[in-house]
Design an enzyme around this catalytic site. Structure first.
Site, short mmCIF file in Angstrom:
data_model
loop_
_atom_site.label_atom_id
_atom_site.label_comp_id
_atom_site.label_asym_id
_atom_site.label_seq_id
_atom_site.Cartn_x
_atom_site.Cartn_y
_atom_site.Cartn_z
N GLY A 29 2.84 2.12 5.33
CA GLY A 29 4.07 1.42 5.73
C GLY A 29 4.73 2.05 6.94
N GLU A 60 5.74 -3.35 0.74
CA GLU A 60 5.70 -3.02 -0.70
C GLU A 60 4.91 -1.73 -0.81
OE1 GLU A 60 7.25 -4.66 -2.96
OE2 GLU A 60 7.58 -6.66 -2.13
N GLY A 119 0.84 -1.20 0.00
CA GLY A 119 0.00 0.00 0.00
C GLY A 119 0.87 1.24 0.00
N CYS A 164 1.60 0.65 -8.83
CA CYS A 164 2.74 1.10 -8.03
C CYS A 164 3.93 1.38 -8.94
CB CYS A 164 3.10 0.06 -6.98
SG CYS A 164 3.23 -1.59 -7.67
#
Ligand code: NAD
Length: 502
Positions: free
Chosen positions: A239, A256, A234, A290
Site C-alpha cells: 500500500g 485494504e 495486500g 487480514c
C-alpha cells in the site's frame, strides 16, 4: 496426506469444468502450499496496456447500459459461481491451503456479493436537496468512473475480487484484475466464469480482463492513466508503494492493507463463548486472514483461566491436510511466511514472551516445501515491540490489563486499524468500546471475534490498514463519481446567496 499428482489432477479438472482452456504456458508456475510443490506452468494473459485499452472500450458502452440490466450480468455470474461451487472451493484449497468449510465459505461470499450487487443495481440512489433559490431543483447523480484496477492478495484469492468486481460492474465500470502471483488458478477459473456470463448476457466483451503476473505487472496497472480507481488488497508495504503512485496522477485508491487485530476480554465476559470465538479468529485459516486475531488483551482476574483454556484448545487443534475433513488448520502459504513466523517468535522471546503452545513446524520433514505449524500462543508483557507488527501467520500474543481505559489504550496503540472485538456481558463496557473514544478500527465487534465479516457491511480499516471500504453498505460510492446538478425552471436568472449581477 493428499499428494501433488492428485492436487494437479483436481486442479486441471476444476479448471476445465469452469471453462478454462489454453492453460499451459511459462509465465508463472502454479504451486500448492498443501505439498509445497509446483503444479504446472501457466500462460500469461496479454500485456497491461492492451488489457486496459479493451476494458476502456467496453466501459464506453457499459456506462450507458441501464444499471438494472447491468445487474443481470452479476446475477448470472452469481449463478455460475453457485453451479461451480465445489470446483472453486477445490482451487481455493489447492492454492491457498484453506480447509474445506473455509474454502466453501469463501465461494459463498462471492455468491452473496453477487446477490447484493444485483439488488444494488436498482438502488444507486442520489439525494435531492432543497434549493435556496425559487424555481430551482438541486440533486446529485452518480456515474461510473471507468476502468477499475483490482489487485488482490493470496489469502482471499477470490472473495476480494468478487467484492470489487460485482460492485464495480453494477456501477457501470469495467475491471482489470491482477490477482496474487500465488493464486493464479482460482483467478483463471473466476475470470472464465465471468467471461461466460458476459457472453450469455450480451454485455460487451472486454468488460473484464485478467493479468497474470507479479508485482511488476501490478505496478504497470497502478501507473496506467486510464485506470481512475485502483482497489488494492495486500500488505501495508504494498500500500505504501501503490498509494503515492496513484495519488501522483490524481487517481483514486481503495487500500485494504494489513491488520493487527485485538480482542479485549473483560472480567464480565462469557468465557465459553470467548474461547471458541478467539480460537477460530486466531488459529483459523492458519492465521492468514487480514482480520486474524493477533492480540488478546485480557482482564487480570480472568487471564490465567482464559489463557490456559486457549492453550489447551491449541494443543488439540488438528493441523494438516486441508482436504481431510477433520483438519482445522492448514498450511502456511510458503517458506518465507514460515521464516517470518519463526523470526517473530524469536523476537517475542527476546522481549520477555513466554511460548505457551505451538509455534513448531509439524508433519513434514525439513526437505519438504510445505509448512504446517501448530498455532502459537505467547504470553507477552504489555509493552513490547513485536506485538505492534503484523506477522501473517498463527501467533496470538496475550497481555493483561486492569482497567478498561488501559485495555483500550493497549488496543489502539498499534499502527494498524482493521478489526477489533470486546467480550463482555457488561453493557457499559461494550458501549464504551463502541464509542468515539473506544476502539479505533473499521470493524468493531461485541461478543464476536475479529474475523468472519458478512458482505452486507462495509469492510475495511483505519490507519495503516489504508482507510478503504469495500463490499456492502454504501461502499459502492467509491466506484462512482458524484455530480451535483442544479436545474432551474425559473423565468429569470436567480443567483445563489442573493448575489446580484447585471
Ligand atoms: P502482498 O502485499 O505481498 O501482495 C498483494 C498483491 O499486491 C499481490 O497481487 C502482489 O503481486 C501485489 N503487489 C505487491 N507489490 C506491489 C506493487 N509495488 N505494486 C503493485 N502491486 C503490488 O500481500 P499478500 O502476501 O498476498 O497478502 C497478505 C497481506 O494482505 C497481509 O498483510 C494481509 O493483512 C493483507 N490483506 C488485507 C486485507 C484487507 O482487506 N485489509 C485482505 C486480505 C489481505
Amino acid at each position: 496426506m493428499i499428494d501433488t499428482a492428485t492436487l494437479r489432477d483436481k486442479a486441471r479438472a476444476a479448471l476445465t469444468r469452469c471453462g478454462v482452456s489454453d492453460l499451459d504456458g511459462d509465465v508463472l508456475t502454479a504451486r500448492s502450499p498443501v505439498t509445497g510443490e509446483p503444479l504446472f506452468g501457466i500462460g500469461g494473459s496479454g500485456d497491461v496496456q492492451s488489457a486496459v485499452a479493451s476494458a476502456r472500450e467496453a466501459f464506453l458502452q457499459w456506462r450507458n447500459t441501464p444499471a438494472p440490466v447491468r445487474g443481470a450480468l452479476v446475477r448470472r455470474l452469481g449463478q455460475l459461481i453457485g453451479e461451480h461451487r465445489e470446483e472453486l472451493a477445490d482451487l481455493v484449497g489447492i492454492e491457498a491451503g484453506k480447509i474445506r468449510s473455509e474454502a466453501l465459505g469463501e465461494v459463498q461470499e462471492m455468491i452473496d456479493i453477487c446477490d447484493f450487487a444485483q439488488g444494488l443495481s436498482r438502488q444507486l440512489y442520489g439525494r435531492t436537496m432543497p434549493s435556496e433559490r425559487p424555481g430551482h431543483r438541486l440533486m446529485e447523480t452518480w456515474h461510473p468512473l471507468g476502468v477499475v484496477g483490482v489487485i488482490s492478495a493470496f489469502n482471499f484469492p477470490v472473495a476480494v475480487w468478487s467484492w470489487n468486481t460485482a460492485i464495480a460492474l453494477t456501477c457501470g465500470n469495467s475491471v482489470v484484475w491482477k490477482p496474487s502471483e500465488q493464486t493464479p488458478l482460482t483467478a483463471l477459473a473466476c475470470s472464465a466464469l465471468l467471461d461466460r456470463a458476459i457472453a450469455e448476457t450480451g454485455a460487451p466483451a472486454g468488460l473484464h480482463r485478467l493479468l497474470i503476473g507479479g508485482p511488476e505487472v501490478g505496478e504497470q496497472l497502478v501507473d496506467s492513466p486510464d485506470v481512475p480507481l485502483i482497489s488494492a488488497t495486500g500488505s501495508t508495504r504494498m500500500g505504501r508503494a501503490v498509494g503515492p503512485r496513484v495519488a501522483a496522477r490524481f487517481g483514486r485508491t481503495i487500500l485494504e492493507l494489513g491488520g493487527n487485530n485485538a480482542a479485549v476480554v473483560s472480567a464480565a465476559a462469557d468465557l465459553d463463548l470467548a474461547v471458541n470465538a478467539i480460537v477460530f479468529a486466531a488459529a483459523g485459516t492458519a492465521g492468514q486472514r487480514c482480520t486474524t486475531m493477533r492480540r488478546l488483551i485480557v482482564h487480570e482476574d480472568v487471564a490465567d483461566e482464559l489463557i490456559d483454556r486457549i492453550a489447551a484448545a491449541y494443543r488439540r487443534l488438528p493441523v494438516g491436510d486441508p482436504f481431510d475433513d477433520k483438519t482445522l488448520v492448514g498450511p502456511l502459504i510458503n517458506e518465507a511466511a514460515h521464516d517470518r513466523l519463526r523470526a517473530a517468535l524469536t523476537q517475542a522471546a527476546s522481549e520477555g514472551g513466554q511460548l505457551l503452545a505451538g509455534g513448531e513446524r509439524e508433519l513434514t520433514d525439513d526437505a519438504s516445501g510445505a509448512f504446517y505449524v501448530r498455532p502459537a500462543l505467547v504470553r507477552m508483557p504489555a509493552q513490547s515491540e513485536i506485538v505492534r507488527q503484523e506477522t501473517f501467520g498463527p501467533i496470538l500474543y496475550a497481555m493483561t490489563y486492569s482497567t478498561l481505559e488501559e485495555a483500550i489504550d493497549l488496543h489502539n496503540g498499534v499502527p494498524q486499524g482493521l478489526s477489533s472485538a470486546i467480550f463482555t456481558r457488561d453493557q457499559r463496557e461494550a458501549e464504551r468500546f463502541l464509542s468515539a473514544d473506544g476502539a479505533d478500527c473499521g470493524i468493531v465487534n461485541v461478543n464476536a471475534g475479529t474475523s468472519g465479516a458478512e458482505i452486507g457491511g462495509a469492510f475495511g480499516g483505519e490507519k495503516e490498514t489504508g482507510g478503504g471500504r469495500e463490499s456492502g453498505s454504501d461502499a459502492w460510492r467509491a466506484y462512482m463519481r458524484r455530480a451535483t446538478n442544479t436545474v432551474s425552471y425559473a423565468e429569470e436568472l436567480v443567483l445563489a446567496q442573493d448575489v446580484s449581477f447585471l
